[in-house]
Scaffold this motif. Structure first.
Motif, short mmCIF file in Angstrom:
data_model
loop_
_atom_site.label_atom_id
_atom_site.label_comp_id
_atom_site.label_asym_id
_atom_site.label_seq_id
_atom_site.Cartn_x
_atom_site.Cartn_y
_atom_site.Cartn_z
N LEU A 45 6.90 76.06 53.90
CA LEU A 45 8.37 76.21 53.99
C LEU A 45 8.83 77.55 53.40
N HIS A 61 17.81 76.79 60.74
CA HIS A 61 16.45 77.29 61.00
C HIS A 61 15.51 76.18 61.47
N GLU A 62 14.64 76.56 62.40
CA GLU A 62 13.67 75.61 62.95
C GLU A 62 12.80 75.02 61.84
N SER A 63 12.42 75.84 60.86
CA SER A 63 11.55 75.36 59.77
C SER A 63 12.24 74.23 58.99
N THR A 64 13.56 74.36 58.79
CA THR A 64 14.29 73.30 58.07
C THR A 64 14.40 72.06 58.94
N GLN A 66 12.39 71.04 61.23
CA GLN A 66 11.10 70.33 61.28
C GLN A 66 10.83 69.58 59.98
N TRP A 67 11.16 70.20 58.86
CA TRP A 67 10.97 69.55 57.55
C TRP A 67 11.89 68.33 57.45
#
Ligand SMILES: Cc1cc2nc3c(=O)[nH]c(=O)nc-3n(C[C@H](O)[C@H](O)[C@H](O)COP(=O)(O)O)c2cc1C
Length: 191
Positions: A45, A61-64, A66-67
């Protein structure tokens, strides 16, 4: 019901990987819950980089996103944590800080390791997870503590003894009980 096992350390050469694997192997032998390994080293992350507050739940954001999906899919958590300077590692604090509602009204138990079994990190995590509206399980006998430097073989490998296995079984029994209870009542707790 789903329980996520979060491995906190992201350090190269970490012990956390060995301990996370042991915890996951023990958990997989059980049938009451479906366990998923959520390894912060693999998930990688970024430091909190969302313009809106996590409690607004409007992630850019895509990373957030997904998390948030990984955590939202779980009904309870087991955090496998090291202790850095008498607290939890920054990687874990950041992973917790990044979300809000996805943690809310879910139980969390701990496996700590370090010179004192990660106890001081877990004390801090009890405060932090309480503010996320989680239900931390940290009274005596509810967690598993590994005195790291007394439990390594000559190759520096962790080998669980009968006490660790029994302690983890008790930790998981309690966590599964709370996960089941809170899964049922959680819809009524949202206002
Ligand atoms: C930055 C740092 C701070 C540490 N502080 C503590 C501490 O306060 N208490 C403790 O028991 N161990 C401490 N240690 C030793 C760790 O318990 C040990 O290095 C352990 O392997 C860390 O987990 P990891 O290998 O999974 O990252 C510290 C280690 C690091 C890297």
């Amino acid at each position: 019901m789903n329980i996520g096992i979060i491995v906190a350390s992201t350090r190269p050469n970490r012990f956390g990987g060995q301990i996370g694997d042991w915890v996951m192997n023990e958990a997989k032998k059980r049938s009451a819950a479906h366990y998923t390994l959520l390894d912060l080293m693999e998930i990688n992350l970024p430091f909190l980089d969302e313009p809106k507050l996590p409690a607004q739940g409007d992630y850019e954001h895509e990373s957030t996103k997904q998390w948030a999906k990984m955590i939202g899919d779980q009904d309870g958590f087991l955090i496998v944590t090291c202790e850095y300077n008498h607290s939890a590692p920054g990687s874990l604090k950041n992973a917790l800080d990044t979300l809000f509602h996805e943690w809310q009204n879910k139980p969390v138990s701990f496996v700590g390791y370090g010179a004192m079994g990660g106890t001081r990190a877990i004390e801090d995590l009890t405060r932090i997870t309480t503010n996320l509206d989680m239900i931390p399980q940290n009274s005596s006998g509810k967690g598993t503590h590994i005195m790291l430097f007394q439990n390594l073989d000559e190759n520096g490998k962790f080998s669980a003894n009968a006490h660790h296995v029994a302690s983890l079984a008790k930790t998981l029994d309690n966590l599964e009980k709370w996960t089941s209870i809170l899964k049922e009542v959680r819809p009524k707790l949202y206002t």
